[in-house]
Design an enzyme around this catalytic site. Structure first.
Site, PDB file in Angstrom:
ATOM      1  N   CYS A   1      18.977  41.077  37.394  1.00  0.00           N
ATOM      2  CA  CYS A   1      20.488  41.504  37.173  1.00  0.00           C
ATOM      3  C   CYS A   1      21.103  40.479  36.246  1.00  0.00           C
ATOM      4  CB  CYS A   1      21.060  41.648  38.667  1.00  0.00           C
ATOM      5  SG  CYS A   1      22.390  42.924  38.616  1.00  0.00           S
TER       6      CYS A   1
ATOM      7  N   HIS B   1      17.829  45.256  41.634  1.00  0.00           N
ATOM      8  CA  HIS B   1      17.254  43.907  42.478  1.00  0.00           C
ATOM      9  C   HIS B   1      15.942  44.340  43.010  1.00  0.00           C
ATOM     10  CE1 HIS B   1      21.204  41.908  42.434  1.00  0.00           C
ATOM     11  NE2 HIS B   1      21.804  42.914  42.099  1.00  0.00           N
TER      12      HIS B   1
ATOM     13  N   GLU C   1      14.244  42.571  44.888  1.00  0.00           N
ATOM     14  CA  GLU C   1      14.073  41.630  46.059  1.00  0.00           C
ATOM     15  C   GLU C   1      14.620  42.301  47.298  1.00  0.00           C
ATOM     16  OE1 GLU C   1      16.339  41.315  43.582  1.00  0.00           O
ATOM     17  OE2 GLU C   1      18.177  40.403  44.442  1.00  0.00           O
TER      18      GLU C   1
HETATM   19  N1  GLN Z   1      27.744  40.409  36.915  1.00  0.00           N
HETATM   20  C1  GLN Z   1      26.794  41.314  36.511  1.00  0.00           C
HETATM   21  C2  GLN Z   1      27.251  42.618  36.415  1.00  0.00           C
HETATM   22  O1  GLN Z   1      28.207  43.233  37.126  1.00  0.00           O
HETATM   23  C3  GLN Z   1      25.491  41.008  37.194  1.00  0.00           C
HETATM   24  C4  GLN Z   1      25.557  41.605  38.872  1.00  0.00           C
HETATM   25  C5  GLN Z   1      24.540  41.101  39.388  1.00  0.00           C
HETATM   26  O2  GLN Z   1      23.866  39.998  38.884  1.00  0.00           O
HETATM   27  N2  GLN Z   1      24.175  41.639  40.720  1.00  0.00           N
HETATM   28  O3  GLN Z   1      26.690  43.459  35.925  1.00  0.00           O
END
Ligand code: GLN
Length: 533
Positions: A384, A510, A512
């Site tokens: 992410c 994600h 994970e």
């Molecule tokens: N801050 C980033 C976004 O909102 C990444 C979010 C995250 O790592 N879950 O896109």
């Protein structure tokens, strides 16, 4: 089984005794006997969900397939059971009140005074039983957050008191988890905190059926007998839960203590055969007898609290076991990394993962870490925000787009390589408004990602507002960082790779959240594999 059975798990004496792991372990044992089981967490705080909480408060926010932002215990439930949870599996006081107040505004209560009892307690009961309707599950295990005696938990305790009374003694039972501390000065294990805690439950009208005693050493029969007598439970229903070297050992320990048998006996169900845990045991054997060790750096900004990256930690355990490799995670605070020390800080790592996150604190340290991994051919996994950092780094140092950034960190950057998603523009409320939950992605063949998944169509869970800015796509592709996973419906970039690198993969989702003991996540598995070779 004719009716869904409900098991309520409460905790006493102190928090953090491992109610979530005990609930998940019991669920695993019942599942291994062929029952369908789900687990639900009731959280007594007033936030509608943990999505707006700082990870320092309660650790990671876990995201379900249907896009609910939930307590991290739901991650344990999924990792143990291998079946998805949903919004219905995590209820907070905030959500309960929100729904009661909405009903009141709609006029549903027909002029009545709306009160904690019966309206809040009825709503709690409704939420618990939601999982039981349609009889999808033989067992619903409901874990009540907090500790008995807390003001906040009272309505939950009252609701489950009523539920067992309504459902009948063979359709519901109470498990209470307490601590039996060892006092060094007197050289004794102490049962008084347990007695007091059970007394509090009794004052609230609940007689526990089973007591699980958390301890750091074996409890003898005399102690169990004493607890049984003073707390009014059968002796076989006093179960010890001794500290384990890994949480994945706990189902085995609970089986030895016959927790599942006692539950089945009390609910008048057949308990003659033992639960078969073979795939689980084989995972444990591998986890405990690794052939290699690798050191992987986890670069993030909440590293003081490993719970903030719970699912990532656990994914490495699953992926490590498949590779018969112990992953030694080095937590690196991105705020402490700068040009002057990056080489020193990261030099002995066999792999680098840049963690998810929000906001600009420590962002330059993450970008430098991505540069280090790219230039030194160290296996790299960006999750992410981790992907976004790799993209920013590539833009600045390979495409020479000076001051390239994400508009999350630098609204006026000349090169917004990461930008707010179209659907996010105009959203001002923070709670539950990100791009959340499962979305499809199509993977290009012949890539590291395809090698891992071995299929083209996947679905992964999301929690973000920003995305790769497709205006820059051609420049990236030509310079050697390529999109290998795309959302087929929206064209959003989901996965980027550097094909010339040993293993450099960044994902907008994600992974994970989907790694489980029995099905470790393929990207984590291949990332670990790349760090060994
Ligand atoms: N801050 C980033 C976004 O909102 C990444 C979010 C995250 O790592 N879950 O896109």
């Amino acid at each position: 089984m004719s009716l869904t059975k409900y098991i309520f798990v409460t905790g006493g004496v102190t928090s953090s005794l491992g109610k979530g792991i005990i609930s998940a372990s019991l669920a695993k044992l019942l599942q291994a006997r062929g029952y369908t089981v789900t687990i639900q967490k009731l959280d007594p705080y007033i936030n509608v969900d943990p999505g707006t909480l700082n990870p320092y408060e309660h650790g990671e926010c876990y995201v379900t397939e249907d896009g609910a932002e939930t307590d991290l215990d739901l991650g344990h439930y999924e990792r143990f059971l291998g079946i998805p949870t949903s919004q219905a599996n995590n209820i907070t006081t905030g959500r309960i009140y929100q729904s009661v107040i909405n009903k009141e505004r709609r006029g549903d209560y027909l002029g009545k005074t709306v009160q904690v009892i019966p309206h809040i307690t009825d709503e709690i009961k409704r939420c618990i039983q939601l999982l039981g309707i349609k009889h999808k599950f033989d067992f619903v295990i409901t874990e009540i957050g907090g500790t008995v005696g807390d003001i906040e938990s009272l309505p939950y305790i009252e609701a489950v008191r009523q539920l067992k009374w309504e459902l009948g003694p063979t359709n519901a039972l109470y498990i209470h988890l307490t601590l039996v501390p060892y006092l060094k000065t007197s050289g004794e294990l102490k049962t008084k905190p347990t007695q007091h805690s059970v007394k509090v439950l009794l004052e609230n009208g609940i007689q526990p059926d089973i007591l699980v005693l958390r301890t750091d050493r074996d409890l003898n029969d005399d102690l169990k007998k004493k607890v049984a007598l003073f707390c009014n439970v059968d002796q076989e229903a006093v179960v010890q839960s001794i500290d384990a070297s890994t949480i994945y050992e706990v189902p085995i320990l609970m089986q030895k203590e016959k927790l599942d048998e006692t539950v089945l006996k009390k609910l008048k169900l057949d308990y003659s055969e033992k639960a078969k845990l073979e795939p689980w045991r084989s995972f444990l054997r591998k986890l405990k007898n690794p052939k290699h060790t690798v050191k992987i750096g986890l670069v993030g900004k909440y590293v003081e609290l490993p719970d903030a990256y719970k699912s990532i930690n656990e994914s490495f355990k699953h992926a490590g076991a498949v590779n018969e490799c112990e992953v030694e995670l080095k937590y690196i605070h991105s705020e402490n990394i700068d040009e002057s020390n990056v080489n020193e800080e990261l030099k002995d790592l066999k792999g680098i993962l840049i963690a998810p996150g929000f906001g600009d604190r420590g962002i330059e340290g993450k970008i430098l870490s991505a540069k280090y991994a790219r230039e030194n051919n160290i296996p790299f996994f960006g999750v992410c925000l981790g992907l976004q950092c790799a993209v920013i780094e590539f833009a600045r140092n390979v495409l020479k787009l000076e001051k390239a950034h994400s508009t999350e960190m630098a609204r006026k950057t000349p090169y917004p390589v990461i930008d707010l998603m179209e659907e996010q523009k105009g959203i001002t409320e923070k709670g539950g408004t990100m791009r959340l939950g499962s979305y499809p992605c199509t993977i290009k063949k012949g890539t590291k990602t395809y090698e891992a998944y071995k299929k083209q169509d996947i679905e992964e869970r999301h929690r973000h507002r920003y995305e790769f800015n497709n205006l820059f796509l051609d420049d990236f592709r030509k310079a050697g960082m390529v999109p290998v996973g795309i959302n087929p419906e929206t064209n959003l970039v989901e996965i980027m790779e550097i094909p010339d690198h040993k293993w450099f993969v960044g994902v907008q989702f994600h992974p994970e959240y989907k790694s489980t003991v029995i099905n470790p996540h393929p990207l984590f598995v291949n990332f670990v594999k790349a760090t060994i070779s």
